[in-house]
Design a protein around this motif. Structure first.
Motif, short mmCIF file in Angstrom:
data_model
loop_
_atom_site.label_atom_id
_atom_site.label_comp_id
_atom_site.label_asym_id
_atom_site.label_seq_id
_atom_site.Cartn_x
_atom_site.Cartn_y
_atom_site.Cartn_z
N VAL A 143 0.84 -1.20 0.00
CA VAL A 143 0.00 0.00 0.00
C VAL A 143 0.87 1.25 0.00
O VAL A 143 0.61 2.21 -0.73
N ALA A 144 1.94 1.25 0.81
CA ALA A 144 2.83 2.41 0.87
C ALA A 144 3.51 2.65 -0.47
O ALA A 144 3.67 3.80 -0.90
N VAL A 192 -4.39 1.40 -8.18
CA VAL A 192 -4.94 0.41 -7.27
C VAL A 192 -3.81 -0.44 -6.71
O VAL A 192 -2.76 -0.61 -7.35
N CYS A 193 -4.01 -0.97 -5.52
CA CYS A 193 -3.08 -1.93 -4.92
C CYS A 193 -3.79 -3.27 -4.82
O CYS A 193 -4.78 -3.41 -4.09
N GLU A 194 -3.32 -4.24 -5.58
CA GLU A 194 -3.92 -5.57 -5.57
C GLU A 194 -3.18 -6.47 -4.59
O GLU A 194 -1.97 -6.66 -4.71
N TYR A 232 -3.35 2.71 6.50
CA TYR A 232 -2.50 3.45 5.55
C TYR A 232 -3.28 3.74 4.27
O TYR A 232 -3.24 4.85 3.73
N ALA A 233 -4.01 2.73 3.77
CA ALA A 233 -4.79 2.90 2.54
C ALA A 233 -5.87 3.97 2.72
O ALA A 233 -6.08 4.81 1.84
N MET A 277 -6.19 5.03 -1.02
CA MET A 277 -5.69 4.06 -1.99
C MET A 277 -6.61 2.83 -2.03
O MET A 277 -6.73 2.13 -1.03
N PRO A 278 -7.27 2.57 -3.16
CA PRO A 278 -8.12 1.37 -3.24
C PRO A 278 -7.29 0.09 -3.13
O PRO A 278 -6.21 -0.01 -3.72
N ILE A 279 -7.80 -0.87 -2.37
CA ILE A 279 -7.18 -2.19 -2.26
C ILE A 279 -8.09 -3.20 -2.92
O ILE A 279 -9.31 -3.21 -2.67
#
Length: 253
Positions: free
Chosen positions: A158-159, A168-170, A218-219, A224-226
């Motif tokens: 995420v960071a 996006v963070c997958e 953090y997201a 930040m979308p996970i």
């Protein structure tokens, strides 16, 4: 074109065949026109094995030396994954947490990320390569390796996504997203298509092991979308995002 950060946990890179499968998935994502950065955990039970070796030597090993040891697992998986991508015809460049610009405080074993300066990863992406980063680790202002504690690789991902301004963070794991209960224990558990940061943090605080609390915090802080997905299937997974965010704005949805 999107910039996607993918994170693969230990079960997803447990052995060489798994590493090759993950490499294929990364290449598939890149061939769709995306830039891809990847964060990896140590392979399978590597971390537990390193801890066992350390405690067999010293029942109370120095915290600094434990962090030096613990960073080894992710370095192995990042290098092998880069090799697997190269063997399949694409270019990849691996980076330790230090090389990727993860700066932390001096708390060994449970360090907090203070800043991420991912210039080398960004340069690899600009050169058309896949940037692969060892999760769970960074460097403090003394120049020593540090580890981030439980869920550290998720937090690293995420960071990194935030620092790279990714779309996006997958987070890839061994289940098809977030469920109403553990699907490995409760066969009737239902997948949740999307969930808010707040609800996900409540689940994490209540013992859910899908995502670590720090990762979701953090997201949320940086919106930040996970996207929680399985590395063993191509099913939709679960999106973790603010209640106001649009699902249509997330790549691959």
């Amino acid at each position: 074109m999107a910039l996607i950060v993918q994170k693969y946990g230990g079960s997803s890179v447990a052995d060489i065949e798994s590493v090759k499968r993950v490499a294929r998935r990364i290449i598939e994502t890149k061939k769709k026109g995306n830039d891809v950065a990847v964060v990896v955990s140590a392979m399978g039970d590597t971390t537990d094995e390193l801890i066992d070796q350390a405690t067999a030597i010293d029942s109370n090993p120095p915290a600094r030396e434990m962090d030096m040891l613990m960073t080894a697992g992710e370095r192995i998986s990042m290098s092998l994954l880069a090799m697997a991508i190269h063997a399949q015809g694409e270019k990849a460049h691996s980076f330790t947490g230090q090389q990727a610009g993860f700066l932390t405080d001096t708390r060994y074993g449970a360090a907090h990320i203070r800043d991420v300066k991912p210039e080398r990863v960004a340069n690899a992406l600009k050169a058309g390569e896949v940037g692969i980063v060892a999760g769970f680790q960074g460097i403090n202002n003394l120049g020593d390796a540090t580890t981030l504690g439980r869920g550290g690789s998720d937090t690293s991902a995420v960071a990194l996504a935030v620092a790279l301004k990714a779309d996006v963070c997958e987070i890839y794991t061994d289940v098809d997203g977030v469920f109403t209960a553990d699907p490995r224990i409760v066969p009737t558990a239902r997948r949740i298509p999307s969930i808010s940061y707040e609800a996900m943090m409540e689940m994490a605080a209540s013992g859910s092991k899908v995502l670590a609390l720090r990762c979701v915090e953090y997201a949320q802080r940086f919106s930040m979308p996970i996207h929680v997905r399985s590395s063993f299937s191509h099913r939709p997974g679960t999106l973790v995002l603010s209640e106001k965010a649009s699902l249509g704005s997330i790549p691959n949805m």
